[in-house]
Design a protein around this motif. Structure first.
Motif, PDB file in Angstrom:
ATOM      1  N   LYS A 117       0.689  -1.223   0.160  1.00 23.86           N
ATOM      2  CA  LYS A 117       0.000   0.043   0.029  1.00 23.86           C
ATOM      3  C   LYS A 117       0.782   1.143  -0.105  1.00 23.86           C
ATOM      4  O   LYS A 117       1.665   1.279   0.796  1.00 23.86           O
ATOM      5  N   GLN A 167      -0.420   3.253  -5.062  1.00 23.28           N
ATOM      6  CA  GLN A 167      -1.021   1.610  -4.928  1.00 23.28           C
ATOM      7  C   GLN A 167      -1.790   1.485  -3.930  1.00 23.28           C
ATOM      8  O   GLN A 167      -1.373   1.592  -2.834  1.00 23.28           O
ATOM      9  N   PRO A 168      -3.391   1.331  -4.218  1.00 19.84           N
ATOM     10  CA  PRO A 168      -4.023   0.931  -3.196  1.00 19.84           C
ATOM     11  C   PRO A 168      -3.797  -0.379  -2.564  1.00 19.84           C
ATOM     12  O   PRO A 168      -3.289  -1.479  -3.359  1.00 19.84           O
ATOM     13  N   SER A 186      -4.829  -3.855  -2.396  1.00 16.84           N
ATOM     14  CA  SER A 186      -5.951  -4.716  -3.065  1.00 16.84           C
ATOM     15  C   SER A 186      -5.068  -6.027  -3.421  1.00 16.84           C
ATOM     16  O   SER A 186      -3.978  -6.108  -3.853  1.00 16.84           O
ATOM     17  N   ARG A 238      -5.652  -7.490  -6.182  1.00 25.05           N
ATOM     18  CA  ARG A 238      -5.525  -7.502  -7.759  1.00 25.05           C
ATOM     19  C   ARG A 238      -4.136  -6.936  -7.840  1.00 25.05           C
ATOM     20  O   ARG A 238      -3.555  -7.000  -8.970  1.00 25.05           O
ATOM     21  N   SER A 243      -1.532  -7.516  -5.936  1.00 24.30           N
ATOM     22  CA  SER A 243      -0.657  -8.459  -4.921  1.00 24.30           C
ATOM     23  C   SER A 243       0.355  -9.062  -6.094  1.00 24.30           C
ATOM     24  O   SER A 243       0.689  -9.309  -7.235  1.00 24.30           O
TER      25      SER A 243
END
Length: 358
Positions: A337, A341-342, A344, A346, A348
């Motif tokens: 994070k 980049q949040p 998530s 998706r 990873s």
């Protein structure tokens, strides 16, 4: 070597003799890592495949000489090539001569070549002092944007530095430590000279300092705490700082990825100063196999002339490492994070590889 039982003292004819019980360990190493990351340059669920290959020969013909090679594909068009040679007991003395070579090609922007020569002295207990000199030559590729040059993001430069390094290491095992401490400190200073790029007008350099003094600081602290009989906790802090009045992107440190800040693409962040703190719990299922959980907390600052930035990225995840007939297999799953980049699933990252020792 590996000690298999405590040493004994034998007395015979008014003399004492120490008897050690040990066995050889396989320390030469060949390994490879493959990473599957989301590809930001392509739409949909496309993956970017990165890779790394390493070879470390740590005891050439029983002489203690070491040879290391590393190749990494960070992203599209970006490649890293590193080499190292270590020659201990130079001319029968306790001094150690080492040479390093590093090459970084960053997509179509720049290429940096960085050779280094160092002389080290190992102390009686756990320590090593080193002095070194390093030559760094960074050149902008012809395909780089002239706008980046005029915005002072990139620059051709040559830097000569001299430095000191101190390493103290009493970890109880080279590959799978469970207790002990490692401390490494480094200080380097030198002169950086800007080189004229033919894309820019000669007058452009009239506003810049062509010769400047550059300092760099580095630190790595690791402590392994034994937790119970079959587990250990790793607490680690590492960081570097670059001090100069004119810092460019191709001067900066690059962090992110499996070897530094997990949960992000390789070399995702460019930083003039950074620090990364790590807590990692390892539960050993065998002498050379364990399950791990980790938390990485980072800080970085970018001191570019036109775009200063800083952030506090973090990464969390877990993985396994276990021994197989072909070598040691490792798999790490991580999520990061940051402001870019949040957190998530998706985004990873999955890295897996195998290390073969011989």
């Amino acid at each position: 070597l590996k000690v298999v039982r405590p040493p004994q003292v034998q007395f015979f004819r008014d003399k004492a003799r120490v008897v050690y019980y040990h066995e050889d360990r396989q320390t030469n190493q060949i390994d490879g890592v493959v990473g599957f990351l989301p590809d930001p340059s392509r739409s949909g669920n496309k993956l970017l495949i990165t890779g790394e290959a390493n070879m470390n020969i740590r005891n050439i013909k029983g002489s203690g000489k070491q040879l290391g090679l590393q190749w990494r594909r960070v992203n599209k068009g970006s490649v890293i090539l590193n080499g190292e040679y270590v020659h201990p007991n130079l001319f029968g003395t306790p001094f150690e001569l080492g040479t390093r070579f590093g090459l970084l090609k960053q997509d179509s922007s720049f290429i940096t070549i960085q050779p280094r020569v160092q002389l080290a002295y190992n102390t009686i207990r756990h320590g090593r002092f080193s002095v070194f000199t390093e030559w760094r030559n960074s050149r902008i590729l012809s395909t780089a944007s002239p706008q980046s040059l005029r915005a002072l993001d990139l620059a051709d430069a040559r830097t000569n530095t001299y430095g000191l390094n101190y390493l103290w290491n009493n970890l109880d095992d080279f590959y799978f430590p469970r207790k002990g401490r490692l401390v490494e400190l480094q200080l380097a200073a030198g002169r950086k000279k800007l080189l004229r790029n033919p894309v820019l007008e000669k007058e452009f350099y009239d506003t810049l300092e062509v010769n400047t003094t550059q300092l760099s600081l580095g630190m790595r602290l690791e402590n392994f705490f034994r937790v119970g009989k079959n587990s250990a906790l790793l607490a680690r802090l590492r960081g570097e700082a670059l001090l100069n009045d004119q810092i460019f992107i191709n001067d900066m440190y690059r962090i992110g990825g499996l070897a530094s800040l997990r949960g992000f693409d390789e070399y995702f962040f460019f930083a003039s100063t950074y620090g990364i703190g790590t807590l990692e719990y390892r539960l050993f299922t065998a002498e050379d196999s364990y399950v791990l959980l980790f938390y990485d907390q980072g800080y970085y600052r970018s001191d570019l002339e036109q775009s200063k930035a800083e952030g506090l990225p973090l990464g969390v995840g877990g993985g396994i490492s276990f021994s197989t007939g072909a070598g040691i297999f490792q798999l790490v799953y991580s999520v990061g994070k940051s402001e870019q980049q949040p957190m998530s699933l998706r985004a990873s990252k999955i890295h897996f590889g195998i290390t073969s020792k011989f």
